[in-house]
Write a protein that holds these residues in place. Structure first.
Motif, PDB file in Angstrom:
ATOM      1  N   GLY A   1     -11.988 -18.536   6.775  1.00  0.00           N
ATOM      2  CA  GLY A   1     -12.558 -19.884   6.679  1.00  0.00           C
ATOM      3  C   GLY A   1     -13.002 -20.170   5.259  1.00  0.00           C
ATOM      4  N   ASP A   2     -14.298 -20.443   5.080  1.00  0.00           N
ATOM      5  CA  ASP A   2     -14.842 -20.764   3.759  1.00  0.00           C
ATOM      6  C   ASP A   2     -15.353 -19.527   3.017  1.00  0.00           C
ATOM      7  OD1 ASP A   2     -14.287 -23.423   4.145  1.00  0.00           O
ATOM      8  OD2 ASP A   2     -16.279 -23.908   4.911  1.00  0.00           O
ATOM      9  N   LEU A   3     -15.114 -18.346   3.571  1.00  0.00           N
ATOM     10  CA  LEU A   3     -15.595 -17.102   2.968  1.00  0.00           C
ATOM     11  C   LEU A   3     -14.423 -16.285   2.439  1.00  0.00           C
ATOM     12  CD1 LEU A   3     -18.076 -15.218   2.516  1.00  0.00           C
ATOM     13  CD2 LEU A   3     -17.494 -14.168   4.718  1.00  0.00           C
ATOM     14  N   THR A   4     -14.531 -15.843   1.187  1.00  0.00           N
ATOM     15  CA  THR A   4     -13.545 -14.942   0.597  1.00  0.00           C
ATOM     16  C   THR A   4     -14.238 -13.616   0.334  1.00  0.00           C
ATOM     17  OG1 THR A   4     -12.408 -16.777  -0.499  1.00  0.00           O
ATOM     18  CG2 THR A   4     -11.951 -14.564  -1.326  1.00  0.00           C
ATOM     19  N   LYS A   5     -13.635 -12.545   0.841  1.00  0.00           N
ATOM     20  CA  LYS A   5     -14.167 -11.200   0.633  1.00  0.00           C
ATOM     21  C   LYS A   5     -13.195 -10.407  -0.221  1.00  0.00           C
ATOM     22  CE  LYS A   5     -16.510 -10.949   5.101  1.00  0.00           C
ATOM     23  NZ  LYS A   5     -16.642 -10.153   6.342  1.00  0.00           N
ATOM     24  N   VAL A   6     -13.751  -9.536  -1.051  1.00  0.00           N
ATOM     25  CA  VAL A   6     -12.923  -8.678  -1.899  1.00  0.00           C
ATOM     26  C   VAL A   6     -13.379  -7.238  -1.763  1.00  0.00           C
ATOM     27  CG1 VAL A   6     -12.277  -8.110  -4.274  1.00  0.00           C
ATOM     28  CG2 VAL A   6     -12.403 -10.480  -3.580  1.00  0.00           C
ATOM     29  N   HIS A   7     -12.406  -6.358  -1.631  1.00  0.00           N
ATOM     30  CA  HIS A   7     -12.647  -4.918  -1.715  1.00  0.00           C
ATOM     31  C   HIS A   7     -11.900  -4.463  -2.964  1.00  0.00           C
ATOM     32  CE1 HIS A   7     -11.739  -0.599  -0.268  1.00  0.00           C
ATOM     33  NE2 HIS A   7     -12.918  -0.640  -0.863  1.00  0.00           N
ATOM     34  N   ALA A   8     -12.657  -3.983  -3.954  1.00  0.00           N
ATOM     35  CA  ALA A   8     -12.079  -3.542  -5.221  1.00  0.00           C
ATOM     36  C   ALA A   8     -12.207  -2.030  -5.332  1.00  0.00           C
ATOM     37  CB  ALA A   8     -12.806  -4.205  -6.389  1.00  0.00           C
ATOM     38  N   VAL A   9     -11.151  -1.396  -5.818  1.00  0.00           N
ATOM     39  CA  VAL A   9     -11.140   0.054  -5.992  1.00  0.00           C
ATOM     40  C   VAL A   9     -10.638   0.353  -7.400  1.00  0.00           C
ATOM     41  CG1 VAL A   9     -10.200   2.237  -5.175  1.00  0.00           C
ATOM     42  CG2 VAL A   9     -10.656   0.404  -3.543  1.00  0.00           C
ATOM     43  N   LEU A  10     -11.412   1.151  -8.134  1.00  0.00           N
ATOM     44  CA  LEU A  10     -11.008   1.632  -9.457  1.00  0.00           C
ATOM     45  C   LEU A  10     -10.748   3.127  -9.335  1.00  0.00           C
ATOM     46  CD1 LEU A  10     -10.653   1.540 -12.553  1.00  0.00           C
ATOM     47  CD2 LEU A  10     -13.123   1.891 -12.726  1.00  0.00           C
ATOM     48  N   ASP A  11      -9.531   3.540  -9.644  1.00  0.00           N
ATOM     49  CA  ASP A  11      -9.161   4.956  -9.624  1.00  0.00           C
ATOM     50  C   ASP A  11      -8.926   5.386 -11.066  1.00  0.00           C
ATOM     51  OD1 ASP A  11      -8.100   7.479  -9.335  1.00  0.00           O
ATOM     52  OD2 ASP A  11      -6.515   6.887  -7.953  1.00  0.00           O
ATOM     53  N   THR A  12      -9.792   6.272 -11.567  1.00  0.00           N
ATOM     54  CA  THR A  12      -9.676   6.738 -12.951  1.00  0.00           C
ATOM     55  C   THR A  12      -8.871   8.027 -13.059  1.00  0.00           C
ATOM     56  OG1 THR A  12     -11.645   8.142 -12.947  1.00  0.00           O
ATOM     57  CG2 THR A  12     -11.967   5.784 -13.428  1.00  0.00           C
ATOM     58  N   GLY A  13      -8.461   8.558 -11.935  1.00  0.00           N
ATOM     59  CA  GLY A  13      -7.798   9.851 -11.939  1.00  0.00           C
ATOM     60  C   GLY A  13      -8.791  10.973 -11.755  1.00  0.00           C
ATOM     61  N   ASP A  14     -10.013  10.769 -12.250  1.00  0.00           N
ATOM     62  CA  ASP A  14     -11.086  11.747 -12.102  1.00  0.00           C
ATOM     63  C   ASP A  14     -12.077  11.337 -11.019  1.00  0.00           C
ATOM     64  OD1 ASP A  14     -10.129  13.325 -14.283  1.00  0.00           O
ATOM     65  OD2 ASP A  14     -11.091  11.923 -15.678  1.00  0.00           O
ATOM     66  N   THR A  15     -12.212  10.039 -10.823  1.00  0.00           N
ATOM     67  CA  THR A  15     -13.172   9.521  -9.847  1.00  0.00           C
ATOM     68  C   THR A  15     -12.680   8.183  -9.309  1.00  0.00           C
ATOM     69  OG1 THR A  15     -15.521   9.090  -9.460  1.00  0.00           O
ATOM     70  CG2 THR A  15     -14.608   8.246 -11.498  1.00  0.00           C
ATOM     71  N   THR A  16     -13.268   7.764  -8.214  1.00  0.00           N
ATOM     72  CA  THR A  16     -12.936   6.475  -7.615  1.00  0.00           C
ATOM     73  C   THR A  16     -14.222   5.699  -7.404  1.00  0.00           C
ATOM     74  OG1 THR A  16     -11.029   7.419  -6.480  1.00  0.00           O
ATOM     75  CG2 THR A  16     -11.847   5.337  -5.652  1.00  0.00           C
ATOM     76  N   LEU A  17     -14.248   4.461  -7.877  1.00  0.00           N
ATOM     77  CA  LEU A  17     -15.386   3.570  -7.664  1.00  0.00           C
ATOM     78  C   LEU A  17     -14.927   2.422  -6.771  1.00  0.00           C
ATOM     79  CD1 LEU A  17     -16.732   3.298 -11.325  1.00  0.00           C
ATOM     80  CD2 LEU A  17     -17.530   4.820  -9.511  1.00  0.00           C
ATOM     81  N   GLN A  18     -15.837   1.932  -5.931  1.00  0.00           N
ATOM     82  CA  GLN A  18     -15.504   0.842  -5.022  1.00  0.00           C
ATOM     83  C   GLN A  18     -16.570  -0.243  -5.064  1.00  0.00           C
ATOM     84  OE1 GLN A  18     -14.106   1.838  -1.082  1.00  0.00           O
ATOM     85  NE2 GLN A  18     -13.963   4.005  -1.656  1.00  0.00           N
ATOM     86  N   SER A  19     -16.137  -1.450  -4.785  1.00  0.00           N
ATOM     87  CA  SER A  19     -17.056  -2.583  -4.715  1.00  0.00           C
ATOM     88  C   SER A  19     -16.590  -3.514  -3.606  1.00  0.00           C
ATOM     89  CB  SER A  19     -17.072  -3.335  -6.048  1.00  0.00           C
ATOM     90  OG  SER A  19     -17.880  -4.485  -5.962  1.00  0.00           O
ATOM     91  N   ARG A  20     -17.536  -4.075  -2.900  1.00  0.00           N
ATOM     92  CA  ARG A  20     -17.239  -5.095  -1.880  1.00  0.00           C
ATOM     93  C   ARG A  20     -18.104  -6.312  -2.187  1.00  0.00           C
ATOM     94  NH1 ARG A  20     -14.335  -2.880   2.392  1.00  0.00           N
ATOM     95  NH2 ARG A  20     -14.340  -0.618   2.437  1.00  0.00           N
ATOM     96  N   THR A  21     -17.453  -7.436  -2.410  1.00  0.00           N
ATOM     97  CA  THR A  21     -18.172  -8.664  -2.742  1.00  0.00           C
ATOM     98  C   THR A  21     -17.583  -9.827  -1.957  1.00  0.00           C
ATOM     99  OG1 THR A  21     -16.712  -9.133  -4.612  1.00  0.00           O
ATOM    100  CG2 THR A  21     -18.706  -7.870  -5.092  1.00  0.00           C
TER     101      THR A  21
END
Length: 88
Positions: free
Chosen positions: A25-45
C-alpha cells in the motif's frame, strides 16, 4: 615512525550491497545487506507515504533505500571506531 615505501602492496576488495524493497500500500520497506567478505551488516527501514501526497512509488523507494544506506553507513562507522580503539 613508520615509513611507507612504494614497494607496499596494494589491495582490492569488493563489497556487495543488496537492497530488497517491498511495497505494501502506502508503506515501502527495505531490507539492506552489506557483505564485506569479512562481515555482514543488515538494516531494515521503511517509508510511509503521506496520504496528502501523490502516489509515486519511486519516492517511497528512494526514502526507504536512502534510510537503509545511511543506517549501514552508521554501522560501518561504529565498527571502525570499535576496531580502531586501543585494547584495554
Amino acid at each position: 615512525m613508520t615509513l611507507h615505501t612504494s614497494a607496499e602492496k596494494s589491495r582490492t576488495k569488493q563489497w556487495t550491497v543488496r537492497l530488497d524493497l517491498f511495497e505494501q500500500g502506502d508503506l515501502t520497506k527495505v531490507h539492506a545487506v552489506l557483505d564485506t567478505g569479512d562481515t555482514t551488516l543488515q538494516s531494515r527501514t521503511s517509508a510511509q507515504r503521506n496520504p496528502h501526497d501523490a502516489p509515486v512509488p519511486e519516492i517511497g523507494d528512494e526514502y526507504a533505500a536512502g534510510r537503509a544506506l545511511i543506517d549501514l553507513g552508521n554501522q560501518l562507522l561504529r565498527a571502525g571506531s570499535t576496531d580502531a580503539a586501543p585494547s584495554r
